[in-house]
Design an enzyme around this catalytic site. Structure first.
Site, PDB file in Angstrom:
ATOM      1  N   SER A 139      19.977  39.501  35.330  1.00 30.94           N
ATOM      2  CA  SER A 139      20.268  38.089  35.087  1.00 30.94           C
ATOM      3  C   SER A 139      21.662  37.719  35.618  1.00 30.94           C
ATOM      4  O   SER A 139      21.896  37.792  36.825  1.00 30.94           O
ATOM      5  CB  SER A 139      20.115  37.796  33.582  1.00 30.94           C
ATOM      6  OG  SER A 139      20.076  36.409  33.364  1.00 30.94           O
ATOM      7  N   ASP A 188      15.848  40.214  37.899  1.00 35.24           N
ATOM      8  CA  ASP A 188      15.736  38.802  37.487  1.00 35.24           C
ATOM      9  C   ASP A 188      17.078  38.073  37.612  1.00 35.24           C
ATOM     10  O   ASP A 188      17.575  37.468  36.654  1.00 35.24           O
ATOM     11  CB  ASP A 188      15.212  38.706  36.046  1.00 35.24           C
ATOM     12  CG  ASP A 188      14.062  37.697  35.946  1.00 35.24           C
ATOM     13  OD1 ASP A 188      13.614  37.196  36.992  1.00 35.24           O
ATOM     14  OD2 ASP A 188      13.606  37.424  34.819  1.00 35.24           O
ATOM     15  N   HIS A 238      11.737  37.118  30.953  1.00 33.69           N
ATOM     16  CA  HIS A 238      13.110  37.507  31.276  1.00 33.69           C
ATOM     17  C   HIS A 238      13.579  38.705  30.438  1.00 33.69           C
ATOM     18  O   HIS A 238      14.242  39.604  30.945  1.00 33.69           O
ATOM     19  CB  HIS A 238      14.030  36.298  31.043  1.00 33.69           C
ATOM     20  CG  HIS A 238      15.379  36.425  31.672  1.00 33.69           C
ATOM     21  ND1 HIS A 238      15.554  36.815  32.988  1.00 33.69           N
ATOM     22  CD2 HIS A 238      16.632  36.200  31.183  1.00 33.69           C
ATOM     23  CE1 HIS A 238      16.848  36.826  33.275  1.00 33.69           C
ATOM     24  NE2 HIS A 238      17.530  36.467  32.200  1.00 33.69           N
TER      25      HIS A 238
END
Length: 379
Positions: free
Chosen positions: A225, A248, A303
């Protein structure tokens, strides 16, 4: 501790047992704090470390995930006694040529232990993994120890200040995070050159054990992330990083002028539910410049599927962290790690058999597709 809520983190599936320790260097915010995962020798009666190392982190998670401090006790009851299936301060397994090194960067509102499943798995396949805890106010909480009296100074999570544009706030953070990744590499360079590096946490493990056991020609930066985009930026800042792995990646904080500057290949492993068309377009800008940059999506994932939260059963956790992925988390982890290993085999010139998973890098295989065909629009 209700068995219903117990976290069951998987032990590594690779050929090595995994050891683990915490490292803090420096008495200011400019120092470093990380959790180290590494191949280790068997040790009778080895202790396993707590997954959430201290109650302060439960408070930080409650604030970040829910904005509700009262949930801290709930999180603590649910997961406070969960442990990571690794050997705490276990003796390092020596390596004649040295292990490749992975510097790992956590996501927004996370901290150094929340990717233990990924880090343990990589260490079990023969990597030393340094999971940083960032001090840019993006961790759920973190701390450093002052020189005068060893007092702990805590650094709380910070929301974007009112009136400030999110991009500028996050961009400043991503640069600090990437600098911390570069400093971590310098730390291991110091250790490898025989410099004495005192660990403030006074663990039973002497960092000099790493001296001849890390191969600093084989270094990769990785993250999830906010940590994924941190890894991409670290490639720009530090030429010794051979490649990056971005789980991600949240591409938003990276300024456009830097895209032409990313010189090395990146492996983007996306989940099905998180990416936006804008984020994927940024990834494709990098893959159009470097044919070795790969983008794949793991189907049935959200996620949080790339964090340890994927292994938390119970409705409580779904309540706190939102929807779960439909793909079995053990299978999702296996796909992710196999793709990472195939990519690292290629770009670190490893003498392993990891190329057996090369198909995954093209998005070929069960539960993977190439690129990111399903990304949601920004409606």
């Amino acid at each position: 501790m209700g068995g219903m809520l117990a976290l069951a983190l998987p032990p590594g599936k690779g050929p090595h047992l995994v050891g683990c320790t915490d490292v803090m260097v420096g008495h200011t915010q400019q120092g470093l704090f990380l959790r180290l995962f590494y191949p280790c020798l068997p040790q009778a009666g080895a202790a396993q470390p707590l997954w959430i190392p201290r109650s302060e982190y439960c408070g930080g998670l409650a604030d970040f995930a829910l904005g509700r401090r009262w949930c801290s006790a709930l999180i603590s009851i649910a997961v406070g006694s969960c442990r990571v299936p690794v050997s705490w301060n276990g003796p390092l397994k020596p390596h004649s040529h040295g292990y490749p090194l992975v510097i790992f960067s956590h996501g927004l509102g996370a901290f150094r232990t929340l990717y233990s499943s990924v880090c343990t798995e990589l260490a079990s396949w023969g990597f030393v993994v340094a999971a940083l805890e960032h001090r840019d106010h993006s961790a759920a909480t973190t701390y450093f120890c002052t020189a005068e009296d060893g007092r702990e100074e805590w650094i709380p999570f910070q929301q974007v200040p009112p009136g400030q544009k999110e991009f500028y706030f996050r961009n400043k953070q991503v640069h600090q995070r990437a600098e911390e990744c570069v400093r971590a590499l310098r730390l291991f360079t110091d250790i490898a050159s025989g410099k004495s590096v005192p660990n403030l946490l006074c663990q039973d493990l002497d960092l000099s054990m790493l001296k001849d056991n890390i191969d600093l020609t084989k270094v990769v930066v990785m993250g999830h992330s906010f940590g994924g985009v941190t890894a991409v930026l670290a490639l720009v800042k530090e030429p010794r990083f051979r490649c990056a792995v971005a789980l991600d990646a949240w591409m938003f904080p990276l300024e456009n002028v830097l895209y032409p500057e990313v010189p090395k290949p990146v492996l983007f492993i996306n989940t099905e539910k998180f990416q936006t068309p804008e984020g994927v377009a940024k990834m494709k800008r990098l893959s159009s410049r470097n044919s070795q940059t790969k983008i794949i999506t793991v189907l049935g994932t959200v996620h949080e599927s790339q964090t340890d939260f994927a292994f938390l059963p119970g409705k409580l956790i779904s309540l706190i962290f939102g929807a779960r992925g439909t793909l079995n988390p053990h299978k999702a982890l296996t796909i992710t790690i196999q793709a990472v290993l195939a990519f690292l085999q290629r770009h670190l010139n490893l003498e392993e058999e990891f190329h057996q998973w090369d198909d995954l890098l093209e998005g070929v295989g069960d539960s993977v597709v190439p690129e990111a065909p399903f990304c949601r629009s920004n409606l």
